[in-house]
Design a protein around this motif. Sequence first.
Motif, PDB file in Angstrom:
ATOM      1  N   LYS A 138      -3.269  -7.482  -4.412  1.00  0.00           N
ATOM      2  CA  LYS A 138      -4.763  -7.421  -4.412  1.00  0.00           C
ATOM      3  C   LYS A 138      -5.124  -8.918  -5.255  1.00  0.00           C
ATOM      4  O   LYS A 138      -5.982  -9.624  -4.846  1.00  0.00           O
ATOM      5  N   GLU A 181      -6.391  -0.412   3.012  1.00  0.00           N
ATOM      6  CA  GLU A 181      -6.385  -1.158   1.835  1.00  0.00           C
ATOM      7  C   GLU A 181      -5.306  -1.211   0.958  1.00  0.00           C
ATOM      8  O   GLU A 181      -4.721  -0.393   0.738  1.00  0.00           O
ATOM      9  N   ASP A 214      -3.138  -1.088  -2.300  1.00  0.00           N
ATOM     10  CA  ASP A 214      -3.113  -0.402  -3.558  1.00  0.00           C
ATOM     11  C   ASP A 214      -2.351  -1.043  -4.755  1.00  0.00           C
ATOM     12  O   ASP A 214      -2.615  -0.665  -5.889  1.00  0.00           O
ATOM     13  N   SER A 256      -5.727   5.154   4.128  1.00  0.00           N
ATOM     14  CA  SER A 256      -6.794   3.878   3.746  1.00  0.00           C
ATOM     15  C   SER A 256      -5.862   3.032   4.272  1.00  0.00           C
ATOM     16  O   SER A 256      -4.498   2.699   4.571  1.00  0.00           O
ATOM     17  N   LYS A 259       0.840  -1.304   0.027  1.00  0.00           N
ATOM     18  CA  LYS A 259      -0.027   0.129   0.002  1.00  0.00           C
ATOM     19  C   LYS A 259       0.828   1.393  -0.011  1.00  0.00           C
ATOM     20  O   LYS A 259       2.028   1.205   0.047  1.00  0.00           O
TER      21      LYS A 259
END
Length: 783
Positions: free
Chosen positions: A186, A179, A181, A177, A127
Amino acid sequence: MPLNAFIVRPFGAKEVQIASAKLATELKAKLDKIGLGDLVKTVEQLGGSGLWSAQVNFDAVQQRLLDPALEKLRIRGEPASAVVVAGNIREDMFNKLLTADVVIADLSIHNPNVYYELGVRQAFRDKYTFLIRCNLSEYPFDLKTDRYFEYSLDELAEHPKAVVDRLVTALRGTISSTEADSPIFKLLPQLEAEDRARFIAVPEEFREEVERAQRYRQREHLSLLAMECEGFLWEAEGLRVVGRAQFESNFIDGAKATWEQIVGRYPDDVEANTVLSTIYQRVGDITRSEQALARVARTRTLAPARLSELRSLNGRNLKEVWVKQWRNAGDGACGTSDMDADTSALAARQRAALASPLLQRAFDAYHEAFKADLNNAYAGLNALTLLVIQVELAQRQPDVWTSLQRRPAEAATALVRRQRRIRSLIAALELAVEADRERLQQLGSIDPWFTLLEAAVECIISDQPQHVAQLYEEAKHFAPDNAEESMRRALEVYLELDIRGREQDQHSEIGTIARNVAQATQVLSRRRGTLQKNQQRPRILMFVGLRLDSSMPGSDSGSTVRRPGFPADCVDAVRDAIRQAIDNELACGGQIVFGLAAGANGGDLLFHEVCQAQHIPTRLCLALPWRQYVGQYVAPAGPEWVERFLSVYRTVRQQAQRPDVPGDPVPISTFTDTNEMPRWLNGRPYYNVGRRNSLWMLQHALTAAYELGDDTEITLLALWNKEASEGGIGGIQHVIRAAQLQGVKVHSIVVPSAPALARTLSLPTSAQAATPAVADRSPVKAA
């Protein structure tokens, strides 16, 4: 602690192929009409092909767009060009890509270097990679699915603030964030991102200084080192080294501040949240302790050792709440006599402790932690402790135990099952203690935490109370400050619930707990000496300020450099101003426990003299051993000041022999034995040993205030003038600001810049006492 960003982009002016003729003609029209500053140099058609290109200055894009946005977010930005200048391109580039908190990649042109560096970042870090591009070019096919920030060159030229504000919003969303990236992470959600700490080397000299401070239990020195980490690439890892030392030394206040800095920068840091969970529990903040554990639990995968620690911390929080539940359960008990009341209160506590579901839940958490990692002996010890308490309470309160079972007939079976578990835990812990003892003997070292563990285990299983007392004596000797209080609290649980051990059950595998605890508490009741507490509101005075004006040899032959201070004919006026400031502090009430200052000529020695004349004990914080200190910071003003130093020095030393003087029995402290700065600090401008000493004194004052109690107040008296105002780290202005951030009251004493005004010196008004705003950039420094 600001984040750092690494900017990956094309260097200088590069040709960008414009995606459409319409966009090209509009851009050319604006370039011809209003100009686009230094962003776009030319817009032209490529022959008769119908293609257009523009010369874009990416250095100017960074200056107009990236730099202002990063400044607003308090992020330190560094472009890839800095790595090229530094020399070792490959190693430095990899290090920046892996360790930067944020990487910003400009993909406006098809630049192989930028693509390669972006690939390295996305392969190792999951991330905080931010993609941008200008609106002229076509985005690469492989990156079309990725989110990116698009900027318009003509808008950046005409309305830069609007574009910068949009970038700030987008960047803030990225760094907030949790999450991933990276398209790689992912696609492979079980893939583990690399820990940036593995690629950051903390200077060995820094580690050694931390080790020395920990070994000599110098709480204030560790706090200073935490301050000095600021601004380095390894800042977070340096704080981690300091935080570990503070926590292991049981300097809970300093450890809390250090680990909170790390969590402020990396909210999901596993180690920081784990340690903070323990710290919050110790200070009684169970809610924040559980929140820290929840942040750790969000981690996708945990190693067995870390998972064990997490479960152990959860058990500790449950145990803490369990103790609070039953501790006051017997307050309402009454009887015909004090003995009956005591018996009734004990029975109420026992019944409440046994009936609480938190007892079983805390045991389960500790037991699972021990099974996850048999090296976590503390989890095993706590599991055994809670199980021993549960079994004995079940034997003494059988009606409560029976009522807790699903069926009354299962009560005896459940008790037998727990007695078997006690035997297995005892065997495992005895083996763990034996293995650790042999390991330490082979290493020839002493581990204070092992001695504490061994004492606690023997307290449960031994039937030799004097042997247990000897182990606690050893644990108390080697354990950090305040660890003794933790040992005492653990034993008080046995006392308050009247856990007897073998005296209750002659066939039990456990020892004579009641007699063991009685002997151990006698050992722990002999407390070490601490700072004397005051019935009045305690107060501490700290002084920093200028020395006398002096001249020093310059770098050119025959030249001299003036070190700014205050002129000799201002000495009486400065003394009067310091006296007035101290009188004002005395008028504020409370008891001034001591004054704290260095011993340089000028303000320092005047402060000591005034304090001693008013019967206020003082402490000397010297940057160097006193003979070297005199040569460096006192003798340049002449023999009179050497005599004054020696007089102050003798007076301060005599305070150690006076029982009526509160405070530290060793009132003279020496910071270091060399005037050379450590190599890791050599690049810091204007910083020297004298300035380090000033910040070290501030930590001394804060440490003493912590030991004297929460109501202790600190006042900093700062002597300065505009002409000799010191900028940079450790200068007077920096010490003032650092003190203010710690809640210290600052009283500035302003020396007039012109000698003619010296006799009119008076204390400044509140407006005049404000911290000077203009920093002196001269390389000449005052102590």
